[in-house]
Scaffold this active site. Structure first.
Site, PDB file in Angstrom:
ATOM      1  N   HIS A  74       0.816  -1.223   0.000  1.00  0.00           N
ATOM      2  CA  HIS A  74       0.000   0.000   0.000  1.00  0.00           C
ATOM      3  C   HIS A  74       0.847   1.268   0.000  1.00  0.00           C
ATOM      4  CE1 HIS A  74       0.571  -0.017   4.475  1.00  0.00           C
ATOM      5  NE2 HIS A  74       0.536   1.286   4.287  1.00  0.00           N
ATOM      6  N   ASP A 122      -0.732  -7.571   1.666  1.00  0.00           N
ATOM      7  CA  ASP A 122      -0.098  -6.246   1.610  1.00  0.00           C
ATOM      8  C   ASP A 122       1.424  -6.374   1.709  1.00  0.00           C
ATOM      9  OD1 ASP A 122       0.333  -3.529   1.659  1.00  0.00           O
ATOM     10  OD2 ASP A 122      -0.415  -3.232   3.706  1.00  0.00           O
ATOM     11  N   SER A 218       4.589   2.174   8.188  1.00  0.00           N
ATOM     12  CA  SER A 218       4.104   1.150   7.267  1.00  0.00           C
ATOM     13  C   SER A 218       5.254   0.474   6.533  1.00  0.00           C
ATOM     14  CB  SER A 218       3.158   1.771   6.231  1.00  0.00           C
ATOM     15  OG  SER A 218       1.922   2.084   6.797  1.00  0.00           O
TER      16      SER A 218
END
Length: 283
Positions: A74, A122, A218
């Site tokens: 992402h 992801d 992230s």
């Protein structure tokens, strides 16, 4: 990074909001800060990578091989790879440290089953435009073995990153890290209203304190038993809130895919993966 029906909300939405509003989060805001952690000894996590766009830290990742970084898929939605950089050997990102090595992104391979609206699968691989020089400040981190199982509930792990250290966008003094424990998957899935998949992994603080990640962290690794067992994927509105446990991509589910990508893109022979302990790696 919160969940939502389209992007599962802004990276840090409450569960109620995330499951009701079809709000798509701004790129890179899923899974942002280390909360309730501490600054690590400089360069003691030599596998950490900082992914930058527009001169700003955007996401984390870890160095798998000299030319390969593993991160979250992402992080690269709607991003021009030509403007991206990967920084290795860093502790303070605002300083041009002599240990830092900076690379462009030669190629991006996103998992073919990645689903941007749910963050399923992801994970991605970055091939750098040069080979990192390994040493005390730049080293490799191994993923789990091909037949490894995910860590069980209660396992002690750690997660590091350069994201904000509070809900008010306070920047960290250097690389930060929080100690967390793996959460029972059924308990976590219940907290997220049954929206998790079998290839996700959750953590909690293990005590009464808020501890975990929220947003520019992230893609960074969840390290358990000196292996990268997770990748920071998404969380709730309030960092470290036990009502919305932190969620990671479960790396053990993708080990075969990871090495297949590396093998297909690197035809030249090389050492077997995971044969050398990363320098500076602590238990």
């Amino acid at each position: 990074m919160g969940l939502g029906l389209r992007g599962w909300g802004r990276p840090l939405l409450t569960v109620a909001t995330a499951l009701m509003l079809p709000v798509k989060p701004p790129a890179g805001s899923w899974g942002a800060q280390i909360i309730g952690g501490h600054e690590v000894t400089p360069h003691s996590r030599p596998y950490m990578a900082s992914v930058r766009f527009g001169g700003q830290h955007h996401c984390g990742g870890f160095l798998l091989r000299a030319r390969w970084v593993v991160s979250a898929a992402h992080c690269f939605s709607h991003r021009d790879l030509r403007t991206g950089l990967v920084v290795l050997g860093a502790h303070v990102l605002s300083t041009a440290e002599p240990t830092q090595q900076v690379f462009g992104i030669d190629a991006l391979t996103t998992h073919p089953d990645y689903h941007p609206m749910t963050h399923a699968n992801d994970i991605c691989l970055l091939r750098l435009n040069g080979s990192a020089v390994l040493g005390p400040a730049v080293g490799l981190l191994r993923p789990p073995g091909r037949r490894a199982r995910p860590p069980t509930a209660g396992t002690r792990c750690r997660v590091a990153g350069w994201g904000f250290v509070s809900d008010f966008e306070e920047l960290p003094p250097g690389l930060m890290e929080a100690k967390v424990r793996v959460l029972d998957p059924d308990v976590c899935n219940s907290s997220w209203k049954g929206h998790l998949t079998l290839t996700m992994l959750c953590t909690r603080s293990g005590d009464s304190h808020r501890r975990g990640f929220c947003s520019a962290d992230s893609g960074g690794p969840l390290v358990c038993r000196n292996r990268a067992h997770g990748l920071v994927s998404f969380s709730g509105l309030w960092c470290g809130d036990p009502k919305t446990p932190d969620v990671y991509t479960q790396v053990s589910a993708f080990v075969a895919w990871i090495w297949d990508v590396v093998r297909r893109s690197s035809p030249q022979p090389g050492p077997l993966p995971g044969t050398t302990r990363p320098p500076g790696e602590a238990a």
